[in-house]
Design a protein around this motif. Sequence first.
Motif, PDB file in Angstrom:
ATOM      1  N   UNK A 122       0.787  -1.224   0.000  1.00  0.00           N
ATOM      2  CA  UNK A 122       0.000   0.000   0.000  1.00  0.00           C
ATOM      3  C   UNK A 122       0.818   1.273   0.000  1.00  0.00           C
ATOM      4  N   UNK A 123       2.141   1.148   0.093  1.00  0.00           N
ATOM      5  CA  UNK A 123       3.028   2.318   0.108  1.00  0.00           C
ATOM      6  C   UNK A 123       2.537   3.356   1.112  1.00  0.00           C
ATOM      7  N   UNK A 124       2.597   3.019   2.408  1.00  0.00           N
ATOM      8  CA  UNK A 124       2.046   3.902   3.444  1.00  0.00           C
ATOM      9  C   UNK A 124       2.599   5.318   3.357  1.00  0.00           C
ATOM     10  N   UNK A 125       1.748   6.285   3.688  1.00  0.00           N
ATOM     11  CA  UNK A 125       2.152   7.689   3.633  1.00  0.00           C
ATOM     12  C   UNK A 125       3.244   7.997   4.648  1.00  0.00           C
ATOM     13  N   UNK A 126       3.153   7.372   5.834  1.00  0.00           N
ATOM     14  CA  UNK A 126       4.135   7.587   6.891  1.00  0.00           C
ATOM     15  C   UNK A 126       4.460   6.252   7.559  1.00  0.00           C
ATOM     16  N   UNK A 127       5.742   6.028   7.809  1.00  0.00           N
ATOM     17  CA  UNK A 127       6.190   4.815   8.503  1.00  0.00           C
ATOM     18  C   UNK A 127       6.981   5.265   9.726  1.00  0.00           C
ATOM     19  N   UNK A 128       6.568   4.807  10.894  1.00  0.00           N
ATOM     20  CA  UNK A 128       7.279   5.101  12.141  1.00  0.00           C
ATOM     21  C   UNK A 128       7.861   3.776  12.618  1.00  0.00           C
ATOM     22  N   UNK A 129       9.077   3.535  12.199  1.00  0.00           N
ATOM     23  CA  UNK A 129       9.741   2.251  12.425  1.00  0.00           C
ATOM     24  C   UNK A 129       9.875   1.913  13.907  1.00  0.00           C
ATOM     25  N   UNK A 130      10.211   2.895  14.727  1.00  0.00           N
ATOM     26  CA  UNK A 130      10.454   2.634  16.154  1.00  0.00           C
ATOM     27  C   UNK A 130       9.235   2.048  16.851  1.00  0.00           C
ATOM     28  N   UNK A 131       8.042   2.345  16.356  1.00  0.00           N
ATOM     29  CA  UNK A 131       6.806   1.839  16.948  1.00  0.00           C
ATOM     30  C   UNK A 131       6.151   0.772  16.071  1.00  0.00           C
ATOM     31  N   UNK A 132       6.834   0.400  15.006  1.00  0.00           N
ATOM     32  CA  UNK A 132       6.346  -0.608  14.059  1.00  0.00           C
ATOM     33  C   UNK A 132       4.924  -0.276  13.590  1.00  0.00           C
ATOM     34  N   UNK A 133       4.738   0.997  13.218  1.00  0.00           N
ATOM     35  CA  UNK A 133       3.413   1.398  12.748  1.00  0.00           C
ATOM     36  C   UNK A 133       3.503   2.211  11.459  1.00  0.00           C
ATOM     37  N   UNK A 134       2.419   2.156  10.711  1.00  0.00           N
ATOM     38  CA  UNK A 134       2.289   2.926   9.480  1.00  0.00           C
ATOM     39  C   UNK A 134       1.015   3.750   9.556  1.00  0.00           C
ATOM     40  N   UNK A 135       1.037   4.881   8.853  1.00  0.00           N
ATOM     41  CA  UNK A 135      -0.123   5.763   8.822  1.00  0.00           C
ATOM     42  C   UNK A 135      -0.480   6.044   7.371  1.00  0.00           C
ATOM     43  N   UNK A 136      -1.753   5.851   7.052  1.00  0.00           N
ATOM     44  CA  UNK A 136      -2.290   6.225   5.748  1.00  0.00           C
ATOM     45  C   UNK A 136      -3.162   7.461   5.932  1.00  0.00           C
ATOM     46  N   UNK A 137      -3.053   8.420   5.027  1.00  0.00           N
ATOM     47  CA  UNK A 137      -3.998   9.529   4.985  1.00  0.00           C
ATOM     48  C   UNK A 137      -4.898   9.249   3.778  1.00  0.00           C
ATOM     49  N   UNK A 138      -6.147   8.949   4.050  1.00  0.00           N
ATOM     50  CA  UNK A 138      -7.077   8.575   2.985  1.00  0.00           C
ATOM     51  C   UNK A 138      -8.001   9.733   2.623  1.00  0.00           C
ATOM     52  N   UNK A 139      -8.078  10.005   1.331  1.00  0.00           N
ATOM     53  CA  UNK A 139      -9.066  10.962   0.838  1.00  0.00           C
ATOM     54  C   UNK A 139     -10.448  10.352   0.951  1.00  0.00           C
ATOM     55  N   UNK A 140     -11.384  11.100   1.469  1.00  0.00           N
ATOM     56  CA  UNK A 140     -12.733  10.561   1.720  1.00  0.00           C
ATOM     57  C   UNK A 140     -13.435  10.139   0.429  1.00  0.00           C
ATOM     58  N   UNK A 141     -13.212  10.859  -0.669  1.00  0.00           N
ATOM     59  CA  UNK A 141     -13.831  10.465  -1.932  1.00  0.00           C
ATOM     60  C   UNK A 141     -13.189   9.192  -2.473  1.00  0.00           C
TER      61      UNK A 141
END
Length: 155
Positions: free
Chosen positions: A48-67
């Motif tokens: 999914x090529x995440x928008x943000x990857x925070x490796x230290x917490x092993x988490x990814x964040x996606x910013x999704x457009x509502x449309x």
Amino acid sequence: MADVHSKAIRSKNMRAIATRDTAIEKRLAPLLTAMGFDWRAQDAALAGKPDFVIEAYRCVIFTHGCFWHHHDCYLFKVPATRTDFWMTKINSNVERDKRDVGRLRAEGWRVLIIWECALRGRSKLSDVALCERVEEWVCGGGDCAEIDLQGIHAL
């Protein structure tokens, strides 16, 4: 109802829609930095090529457009023209999102989706409210969650 633009103009307009460094990504990036998170953007090695990857917490964040990702909020409107085409495209985005989240979770990543309506528009969350929710999730744990106008909740 016919499209108000010619095929060539509509195609040009659609090609101009950014896939990276969008307005919602630009709003979130400095907030993540201000919270002290080290992050990288658009990691193509992850599903999914995440928008943000925070490796230290092993988490990814996606910013999704509502449309584009069919969020049930005031920013999503069913297109009046070529409805079948657009709904097929949007529904395939939703299915791809589910598949990508499943792959990421199987690889041990935690996934947070932040919806466009929380980041921009008439009812967007304040920077303070957004930071509180993001920090709560990143530092607090949980496998998969989303942030929208109603707050943060598990998926």
